[in-house]
Each structure stands twice: as structure tokens, then as C-alpha cells.
Scaffold this motif. Structure first.
Motif, PDB file in Angstrom:
ATOM      1  N   PHE B 114       0.824  -1.214   0.000  1.00 41.94           N
ATOM      2  CA  PHE B 114       0.000   0.000   0.000  1.00 41.94           C
ATOM      3  C   PHE B 114       0.853   1.257   0.000  1.00 41.94           C
ATOM      4  CE2 PHE B 114      -1.989   3.461   2.405  1.00 41.94           C
ATOM      5  CZ  PHE B 114      -3.001   3.770   1.512  1.00 41.94           C
ATOM      6  N   LYS B 117       2.038   1.999  -3.418  1.00 39.48           N
ATOM      7  CA  LYS B 117       0.962   2.452  -4.313  1.00 39.48           C
ATOM      8  C   LYS B 117       0.533   3.875  -3.998  1.00 39.48           C
ATOM      9  CE  LYS B 117      -0.636  -2.035  -5.631  1.00 39.48           C
ATOM     10  NZ  LYS B 117      -1.293  -3.245  -5.159  1.00 39.48           N
ATOM     11  N   ASN B 156      -6.280   5.753   5.819  1.00 40.76           N
ATOM     12  CA  ASN B 156      -5.348   4.691   5.406  1.00 40.76           C
ATOM     13  C   ASN B 156      -5.435   3.448   6.293  1.00 40.76           C
ATOM     14  OD1 ASN B 156      -2.721   7.179   4.818  1.00 40.76           O
ATOM     15  ND2 ASN B 156      -4.489   6.658   3.558  1.00 40.76           N
ATOM     16  N   LEU B 158      -6.959   0.717   5.511  1.00 42.60           N
ATOM     17  CA  LEU B 158      -6.875  -0.425   4.599  1.00 42.60           C
ATOM     18  C   LEU B 158      -8.031  -1.415   4.702  1.00 42.60           C
ATOM     19  CD1 LEU B 158      -3.045  -1.171   4.645  1.00 42.60           C
ATOM     20  CD2 LEU B 158      -4.312   0.585   3.433  1.00 42.60           C
ATOM     21  N   TYR B 161      -9.194  -2.402   1.218  1.00 40.22           N
ATOM     22  CA  TYR B 161      -8.423  -3.414   0.477  1.00 40.22           C
ATOM     23  C   TYR B 161      -8.826  -4.823   0.914  1.00 40.22           C
ATOM     24  CZ  TYR B 161      -5.426   0.083  -1.662  1.00 40.22           C
ATOM     25  OH  TYR B 161      -4.957   1.118  -2.425  1.00 40.22           O
ATOM     26  N   TYR B 167      -8.683  -6.916  -5.406  1.00 39.59           N
ATOM     27  CA  TYR B 167      -7.342  -6.805  -4.853  1.00 39.59           C
ATOM     28  C   TYR B 167      -6.864  -8.170  -4.348  1.00 39.59           C
ATOM     29  CZ  TYR B 167      -3.422  -5.231  -1.987  1.00 39.59           C
ATOM     30  OH  TYR B 167      -2.170  -5.071  -1.438  1.00 39.59           O
TER      31      TYR B 167
END
Lengths: 587, 253, 136
Positions: B114, B117, B156, B158, B161, B167
Motif C-alpha cells: 500500500f 501504491k 489509510n 486499509l 483493500y 485486490y
């Protein structure tokens, strides 16, 4: 390569601002940004209310300077606050250029709100997640500079000193457990405060005073450590912060009788909430934090607080603002109160009580962030310049991160440029010793019986008992003795986890070691200051004593108890006077 | 849930992976007090302090803003500081590291992918020319702030995800949070980096991987709506493509 | 130095395998898969249309045979299923439309529900228009 030009420990607001300042001073300089958590997890993220800087026409630098000096009960260095106030607007504009989503006026200009102890509204804000937006803007901006090398989730354990100057840190990489050299020709500590020394705090788990302790052990004094700030409005139980912006927008504090009790504590007379002049600045709910937290204790003693599941509380009432203003200006307050106190502030008052929030004291630095150890700098909550004196005004600390982060970054860059290249060999040797110390003390040690959590809890409780909002010789003596006992027992500690990969228990024990240092500095400094000033209130010495104590206390690490010394406060144009609140209408 | 004495309790089945000792993960069951005000994170702290100091996980602010403590609770990605034990009782809670990420230790995942990215999409203000500080701030009306504000709220954590099967199947997918962050800057009136980011995001690893499952937005604790950000990106990208074919003289290349 | 440790334990990441049956874990995932499957209904209609054109070009007998097949119970049930999926497809996509389309009038954003309503309105108008064309 572990050799860089400047090493920064701490990836919060101050660390990131410093890193950018270094690389902008000279793009050829390489900055190692060492942080025990990913930078966006740093506790700057939790700041809510805003950042102060004079930009509006009806305000002046003079006002901001005087508010801060009187708010800090004259323990503020006046040369430092003057340059701070002067540089503040540019730093906030810089952050605007870096994308910070400041709340705006209809014409597109940055909006400001009133804050406690401030005569004019000068607090820039991004709704009520200002710290979050500042941190993310800084972190994301920092990614564009190739000169900033991240050491994410590396825990710095000690300063490397060679040739009489600081040349880096030993740091433990959490994912592997290895201890490595991170070398640089100068080092900036930006690790924040140590709220976790107390049991009930707004601070996150990571605020354990690691940087303060590192400097302290290296012989650098910790300044004004007895001054710790209790924020008057934390949620009971969790200690979650309910921002001062709630009062800046017009929220009021009431006791069990529904009475606005602050009027009994020399903070002015209340205006009705429907009055267009409410809230009056520097008055009532917009008084300074130390006085508001102290007023709570008096109400509690009078039996006029409300008994809750997690102890006594008063009510912060924002209902009269209405749902629309609440959702627009303080949406996070609504979210936090709903989630963690189970009440909707649109319909019910929020139960609150004072909770430990901020360390005014810290590593003794000058205006450039430099310390008594050549090559070592500090900025942010970990440092004490001092612009906060005996009590910080809300919204000065976010600005402080930027102003002094940038100043420390530039000074450290300059210092690095003037030094000869780093010799790695002597630093490596120190790191081997450090690795061995950690391994032997914790990972391979046999026979310990003490648990981390036991010592940690006892430390926190004794700090609250003896070094809380009101202090006395007897209480402080007990706390100092208890801390000495805990330090002794700490050497008998035992870990369940002896592994290397993400050994978070090892990190906890290193943090506890640091917290014991910080606690000791707080308690002993408090015991030595036999007066009441700002956030330091002694029941046995209830008045301010400028003749003896208009001075910064300096705690030096000793073999046993710390040695407490004093240093003059810089007074330029504002001679010590009375702190006056609630007089605005009379002016 | 069981009742031992007065204090009710709840069981946590916690995922354990200690790479120095085991090649495959296992589960440990811990019984913790079931208190009204406790969240899963409080239970984990209780375990670490009182029962097993070797349990590893990330946490800090415990008020839903630092983004550290995302984990799977009974298969759903949650912030453990905001997931109350009582909402799972009676019954036990299975606590696992965030799905779709490599596990480094116990409940700690690797964030390397992450972070790379996030950096790749250039999440900073890109301008042709920087305005001097003396000229003050860029003007931005409240409406202009509202354009990107929602996408700037990402912490953030996650969770998105972990909720995204795309993903899970294709780890090269740039993913919800990073694309939402790119949109945050694209929609900011101070930014001129849209084209630079479009080159990164209209690739195979970018927006076109997304088939709009929409779960990223469902699990987002901050209502960022990354799914919306990605679909808007697709529209913009498609418009750009048609423009470059039909009106080639309008494109800048 | 401690490089030994570093090599020994890094990187021992555990990489869980992504389960093949991931989509049965959650109703939202099942709904997603169903929505994706509706494309088969679209394919079915496309094939029917091609066969229809083919039948027209092959002459009146072929056309009659084809229309007879269309009236068979098998064809009608296939159409019923396909119709259900197409409606599901349309509704799920329309409901997603406000996320992809952000329309401004002046400085103000048009709200999602208005965009949604516009989509449905267009659908109705086009359907009525087609119906009118075909029946007129």
C-alpha cells in the motif's frame, strides 16, 4: 547505506515539517525519517480544534503574543513567542499551498474560529479534524521529496554520541528485531509528548516520551517538566478528546444544577447563549485550560458534579447550536460522543471531565531547536523552547510543530553541512553494545518476576495521585518514592515474548523504561517548585512567587534522583502581571 | 458467552502467526471480561497485559482516526477501536489480520504494498508554478472544498483493500484508498496534476481492474466512498479517450 | 553486527491464498456475482436478435418457424428468466449511477437522488417511445 546527512526521529507534524525543511534547505542532503509507527499514525492525527496564526485585519501580532504570555503565566520566553507569532501565518499559508483543506469563508479565504484564552479569533481549522488534515497533508507532501528516506516502524533506542556531538541513533527495526546504526551529522528529535505517563489521557498509545528520555539519558536537561496540561473536556472512561472548538463555537459547561459554574472562578459573567456576543473571548468557557480544569476540581469538592459510571463529570452542552452547525463545524464531536459516550450532542449534553492532554515541558532547546548537545535538535511537543510557559493555549501547538519543526530542520541542515563526513566504525561499535544491552536486559534474561502492565499501572496511578491537577509536598514526596521503587522493580521485569519479529512487548518495555524517566523528571521538578503557576498548582504554596520561581526548571538525569536546576525566563517587553479573564466586556 | 461469577465474559479466537516458531497460522482462544464499554481493541489489550504478552497487533489513538487497528472480526474488516464486544455477544469473536495482505506476525500485516501504491499516485499538490507565500493563500470557496473533502478523509486503515475481492485476486490492482486519494488531489482546485495521475491510473493496474463490487465503500469507517471515486475516474478517463479520438487537436500531447 | 538475524527472519511473511469460493462468504459478494452474471442474459438477447435477422433474410418460411419457436414454452421461460436478469442488471446499474456521474449546475452539485430519478425517467421515456414506435 545507514549513513545520511540528517536523522529525524519521529514522523509526526514536527518531524515531517523538519524533514521538508532540511531537504528544501539543500536538496543534496539526505534525511532519514525514523518513526516507530507509519508517519500517518502519529498522534498529530488526533488534534481537532485548529492552529493559531494572526491573519485577520482586526487582530494583531501583539495580541497573539500577549495572550500566549499571560496564558502561560509569564513563564514564556518572550523573544521566542515573538518570532513564533511572526512566522506563524507564513507557515500556515505554506501548509495551505501544500493542500491542507482548511475551512473557508464564503469568499474563499481561510476561516478562523475563537479559542480558549485568545482575545481574537485566530484559529485556522479544517472542521474538527485539523491535526488529521495537517498530518496527512504534510506526509503526502513529504513523499514528493526524494531526499527523505523513510525508516517506518523503526524504534530509536539511544543517541549515538561521538567526538562530543550527536551523530545518529541506534534503532530497532520492528519487523526483524535487528538493531542498526542510523547515522547523520545532525539529529532532530520530534517524538512528541508523554501523556501515557498518566492513567487518563487524550494521548494515543504511542506517546510514551521516548525522545525525551533519549535526550535526558544523554545529559540534555528536560525543562519545565512539572507543567502538564489537563484538557477540561475529555470523555469519561476513555479520555477521548472533545475539542475546545465545541466551546469556541458556543458550547457551555454546566454542573449538576445546570449552572454555568465557571462564573464562580474569576472567569467573567456568562452571557445568554442566544446573545449575539456569546461566546465572549477570554471569558467563561473560553478561559484557559488550566483554570477550567482547576474549576472542575473545586466543583467536585463542592459536590456539584454529576456521578457517572466512570467517575464525576460535568456537562458540555452544545444543543443550542443546532444540528446544522454541529454537523458543519464539529462533526467529529458528534461522531465521538455518539460512538463512545452513547449520546447524541444534538439532543443531549456531553459528559466530560479533565483529562491529561499535553506536556508544556520537554527537551530544553533554544529558538533554533538546538540543545546543549552539539548536533542534537528537538521540535514539537517533545521540546520546550518555551512558548507555552506554565500553560499552553489551545491551537498554539499545531502551529508550533510547523514553526519550530521548520526552524529545527533548517538549523540541523546547516549544522550538517558544516561537519566532516561521518565515521561509521565508532558508531557501529556503540550499536553493538546497545543491541547487547537490549538482548541481555529483555530477550535472554532469566528469572524476572515483574510484568510490564503492573509497573505501568502503578506508575500511572502514582502520577495522578501526586502530580495531578493539584499537588502538595506530601503527595509529591510519595510519588517520588514510589517512582524510585518502580525503577528498582523495573530491573526485575520479565517478558513473555522473546522473539524478534514484531516483538511489540519488547517495544512496550522500552517505552516503559522511557516513561519512568519522564515521570521522575515531572515529579521531582514539581516537588522543587514551591509555588503555584499555570498548570502547576500546589495546595501548600497556593500563590505565584516571581521572586523565587520566575524561572525554568531544568531536570538533569542523575544516578538516583534527578538534579533540578533553574534557568532565567527571557522577559523583553511584557513584565509579569496578573492573568485576567472575563473582563472583555468592561474594556 | 459464559457467566463466571458476576462478570460476564466473551471468547476471542485470535489468529496467531509467529514466523520464528510456526510455518502456518494457528488460533488461540482467550476468555476476556465482557464489558459494555469495551471494544475489541480493549479486549486485545487485556489479553496482552494480563494473559499473553506475546500477542502482537498495531494500535494507537483508540478513537478511530490514526487508522492503525484495522482487523477482521468474524470475517468483516473493522477498526477494532470502534467495534464493541457487546455487539458480538453472545457468541465468540474470531479476530484475524486484515484479509488480502501478507501477514508479518499475529494480527500485523505488511503495509509495503500500500505504501508503494500511495506514493505512486503522487498524492501531493502538483502545480506548474508555485505561488509565493507572501501572496497568501489560494482562494477556495466552501463549495470547492466540498468537491474533494470527502476523499480527503481517508485514514489509510486499509479496510477497503480487505473488502475488495479484486485486490485479493490481483494484488497489482492499485486499489480503492490509493485511487480515492488520487481523486482527492484531482478534484482540488489548487492542483494541476490530473493528467500525470491519469497516466498512472488508466492503466491495467488502475481503475479498469475495478468491476464495482462496491464493498470498499461499505466498510469505509470514514464514508470516503472509494468506489464512487473510481467510477468517476472511469467516466473521466472514457471522456478523455473519446475526446482524443474525435477531437485530437484538443488533447495536449 | 546483527545482519544474521535480519537474514534469518526476513522476510517470513505468511501469504494466505485467496479462496476460490470467496464470493459465497457475503451476501454483497453474491449479489455482485449475480449482477455480473446478468451479462449472460444480455448475450442471450443479442443471440436471439441475430437469429431473428438471420430468419428474416432466409425468407418467410424460416421467419414463420422462428416466430413459432419464440412462442414455445421453452423460449418464453428463457425470456422470462432473461427479462428478470435484465431488470436486475438495469436497476443495479442505475442505483450505482450517482456514484459515477457527478453533475454540477453552477457551483452546486446535483444530488444523487435527482441523478437517479433522471436515469429512471429516461428509461421510462425510451421504453414508452419504443413501444409507441413498435405498435404504431
Amino acid at each position: 547505506m545507514p549513513v545520511h546527512d540528517v536523522v529525524i526521529v519521529g514522523g509526526g507534524g514536527a518531524g515531517l515539517r523538519a524533514a521538508i525543511a532540511v531537504t528544501e534547505t539543500d536538496p543534496s542532503l539526505e534525511v532519514a525519517l525514523v518513526s516507530k509507527v507509519y508517519p500517518m499514525r502519529s498522534h498529530t492525527v488526533a488534534a481537532e480544534g485548529g492552529a493559531a496564526a494572526v491573519i485577520k485585519d482586526h487582530d494583531s501580532f501583539e495580541n497573539h503574543i500577549f495572550d500566549t504570555i499571560s496564558g502561560g503565566d509569564w513563564l514564556v520566553d518572550q523573544d521566542a513567542i515573538e518570532l513564533f507569532v511572526n512566522e506563524a501565518p507564513n507557515e500556515l499559508v505554506q501548509l495551505e499551498h501544500w493542500g491542507c483543506p482548511w475551512s473557508r469563508e464564503p469568499d474563499g479565504k481561510v476561516a478562523v474560529r475563537p479559542f480558549g484564552g485568545m482575545k481574537k479569533e485566530r484559529t485556522w481549522y479544517a472542521a474538527d479534524k485539523t491535526g488529521f488534515h495537517m498530518l496527512h497533508s504534510l506526509f503526502q507532501t513529504s513523499l514528493k521529496y526524494p531526499g527523505i528516506v523513510p525508516y517506518d516502524e523503526w524504534f530509536a533506542t539511544t543517541l549515538l554520541i561521538h567526538d562530543g556531538r550527536c551523530q545518529g541513533v541506534a534503532a530497532l527495526e520492528q519487523r526483524t528485531g535487528r538493531v542498526e546504526v542510523i547515522a547523520g551529522r545532525s539529529v532532530i528529535i520530534c517524538t512528541g509528548g508523554a501523556g501515557k505517563v498518566y492513567p487518563f489521557t487524550t494521548n494515543g498509545a504511542i506517546k510514551t516520551g521516548d525522545g525525551m528520555s533519549m535526550a535526558y539519558r544523554a545529559g540534555v536537561p528536560l525543562k519545565d517538566m512539572e507543567f502538564v496540561q489537563y484538557h477540561p473536556t475529555g470523555l469519561p472512561g476513555t479520555g477521548i478528546l472533545i475539542t475546545e472548538a465545541a466551546r469556541g463555537e458556543g458550547g457551555i459547561l454546566v454542573n449538576s444544577d445546570g449552572y454555568r459554574y465557571l462564573q464562580d472562578y474569576n472567569l467573567g459573567q456568562p452571557l445568554d447563549v442566544s446573545d449575539s456576543n456569546h461566546p465572549v473571548k477570554k471569558s467563561m468557557e473560553l478561559g484557559p485550560r488550566d483554570r477550567l480544569s482547576q474549576a472542575f476540581i473545586h466543583e467536585q469538592r463542592k459536590g456539584r458534579t454529576i456521578k457517572g459510571k466512570f467517575g464525576d463529570v460535568v456537562y458540555l452542552d452544545v444543543r443550542h447550536l443546532g444540528e446544522k452547525i454541529i454537523d458543519q463545524k464539529i462533526p467529529f464531536v458528534r461522531e465521538l460522543a455518539s460512538k463512545y459516550a452513547g449520546i447524541d450532542p444534538v439532543h443531549e449534553p456531553i459528559p466530560v471531565r479533565p483529562v491529561l492532554h499535553y506536556f508544556m515541558g520537554g527537551i530544553d532547546t533554544d529558538k533554533t531547536g538546538s540543545t546543549s548537545l552539539p548536533g542534537l535538535y528537538a521540535a514539537g511537543e517533545v521540546a520546550c523552547v518555551s512558548i507555552n510557559g506554565a500553560n499552553r493555549l489551545g491551537s498554539n501547538s499545531l502551529t508550533e510543530l510547523l514553526v519550530f519543526g521548520a526552524r529545527a530542520g533548517r538549523a540541523a541542515a546547516q549544522f550538517a553541512l558544516e561537519q566532516s563526513p561521518t565515521e561509521l566504525a565508532p558508531l557501529r561499535k556503540q550499536v553493538v553494545d546497545e543491541d547487547e544491552r537490549i538482548t541481555k536486559s529483555y530477550l535472554t534474561k532469566e528469572g524476572g518476576t515483574e510484568r510490564i502492565s503492573t509497573i505501568r499501572t502503578e506508575m500511572r496511578d502514582t502520577m495522578e495521585d501526586g502530580a495531578g491537577i493539584y499537588r502538595s509536598e506530601e503527595g509529591l514526596k510519595n510519588t517520588c518514592n514510589k517512582l524510585a521503587e518502580l525503577r528498582d522493580r523495573f530491573s526485575n521485569i520479565s517478558l513473555d515474548d522473546r522473539s524478534l519479529t514484531y516483538n511489540t512487548e519488547l517495544i512496550s518495555v522500552l517505552e516503559l523504561d522511557a516513561m519512568l524517566d519522564v515521570a521522575e523528571a515531572v515529579a521531582h521538578s514539581a516537588r522543587a517548585r514551591k509555588e503555584s503557576r499555570g498548570s502547576h498548582q500546589r495546595t501548600d504554596h497556593p500563590v505565584r512567587d516571581d521572586d523565587s520561581y520566575l524561572m525554568h526548571s531544568m531536570a538533569y538525569k542523575g544516578d538516583g534522583a534527578p538534579k533540578i536546576d533553574y534557568k532565567d525566563v527571557v522577559i523583553t517587553r511584557w513584565p509579569p502581571g496578573e492573568r485576567v479573564y472575563g473582563q472583555e466586556q468592561a474594556e | 458467552m459464559s457467566n463466571s461469577g458476576l462478570q460476564p465474559t466473551i471468547d476471542l479466537e485470535v489468529y496467531r502467526y509467529r514466523p520464528e516458531q510456526q510455518a502456518e497460522p494457528t488460533y488461540d482462544t482467550f476468555t476476556v471480561p465482557l464489558r459494555d464499554e469495551w471494544v475489541i481493541l480493549d479486549a486485545l489489550n487485556y489479553i496482552k497485559d494480563e494473559l499473553d504478552g506475546s500477542l502482537s497487533y498495531r494500535w494507537s489513538c483508540r478513537m478511530g482516526v490514526c487508522g492503525s487497528c484495522g482487523m477482521m472480526a468474524n470475517g468483516e474488516p473493522v477498526l477494532t477501536c470502534a467495534a464493541f464486544l457487546k455487539s458480538y455477544a453472545p457468541g465468540s469473536i474470531r479476530v484475524e489480520p486484515l484479509a488480502n495482505f501478507p501477514v508479518a506476525r499475529d494480527l500485523i500485516i505488511s503495509m509495503d504494498d500500500f505504501m508503494e501504491k500511495m506514493n505512486r499516485i503522487q498524492p501531493w499538490i502538483i502545480t506548474d508554478e508555485e505561488k509565493p507565500l507572501e501572496e497568501g493563500e489560494y482562494l477556495q470557496t466552501p463549495d470547492q472544498v466540498d468537491e474533494y473533502k470527502q476523499f480527503s478523509m481517508c485514514i489509510n486503515c486499509l479496510l477497503c483493500y480487505s473488502a475488495c475481492p479484486i485486490y485479493g485476486m490481483e494484488p497489482s490492482f492499485i486499489g480503492p484508498a490509493a485511487i480515492a486519494l488520487a481523486q482527492r488531489y484531482n478534484l482540488d482546485s489548487r492542483d494541476h496534476g490530473q493528467e500525470t495521475r491519469m497516466d498512472i491510473l488508466s492503466t491495467d493496474d488502475g481503475i479498469w481492474q475495478c468491476t464495482f463490487v462496491g464493498e470498499c465503500s461499505e466498510v469505509c469507517p470514514e464514508n470516503v466512498d472509494p468506489a464512487g471515486a473510481i467510477q468517476r475516474y472511469k467516466v473521466t478517463s472514457t471522456n478523455d479517450w473519446w475526446k482524443s479520438k474525435l477531437l485530437p487537436w484538443t488533447s495536449k500531447q | 553486527m546483527t545482519y544474521g538475524r535480519y537474514q534469518k527472519y526476513h522476510p517470513w511473511l505468511y501469504e494466505p491464498r485467496f479462496p476460490i469460493l470467496w464470493w459465497i462468504k457475503k451476501w454483497a459478494y453474491i449479489r455482485f456475482i449475480l449482477r455480473e452474471m446478468t451479462s449472460l442474459a444480455v448475450v442471450f438477447y443479442a443471440v436471439v436478435l441475430l437469429l431473428y435477422v438471420n430468419a428474416v433474410s432466409d425468407g418467410p418460411e424460416a421467419f414463420a418457424a422462428f416466430t413459432a419457436w419464440l412462442k414455445s414454452p421453452l423460449s418464453i421461460s428463457l425470456h422470462a428468466v432473461a427479462f428478470f436478469f435484465l431488470v436486475f442488471h438495469s436497476i443495479t446499474w442505475f442505483n450505482l449511477a450517482p456514484k459515477a456521474m457527478v453533475i454540477h449546475i453552477g457551483a452546486k452539485k446535483v444530488s444523487g437522488s435527482v441523478i437517479l430519478a433522471m436515469n429512471y425517467l429516461t428509461w421510462v421515456v425510451v421504453t414508452v417511445g419504443l413501444f409507441w414506435l413498435l405498435t404504431f
